[in-house]
Design a protein around this motif. Sequence first.
Motif: not given
Length: 72
Positions: A24-25, A28, A47, A50-52, A54
């Motif tokens: 997922e990283h 992204l 967004r 920020k998700r990356k 986390r």
Amino acid sequence: MRAGGRKRVDEQHILARLNLLRIEHRDLDSAIAALAGGVPDQLQLARLKKRKLRLRDEISELEDYLMPDSIA
């Protein structure tokens, strides 16, 4: 179930989770690069970043759990 068997199952679960998080990283990274290439939607870009971050934090926590520092 023996304690050693339980630990092995936990490690396998953590390794599988790490693999999914890393994928997922990486995805992204591609999404952020594609979005930044044109006229970026700044909110969406923020967004994703920020998700990356986390994901990176969760990856680090799991890696630390699997290989804790030997210096205590």
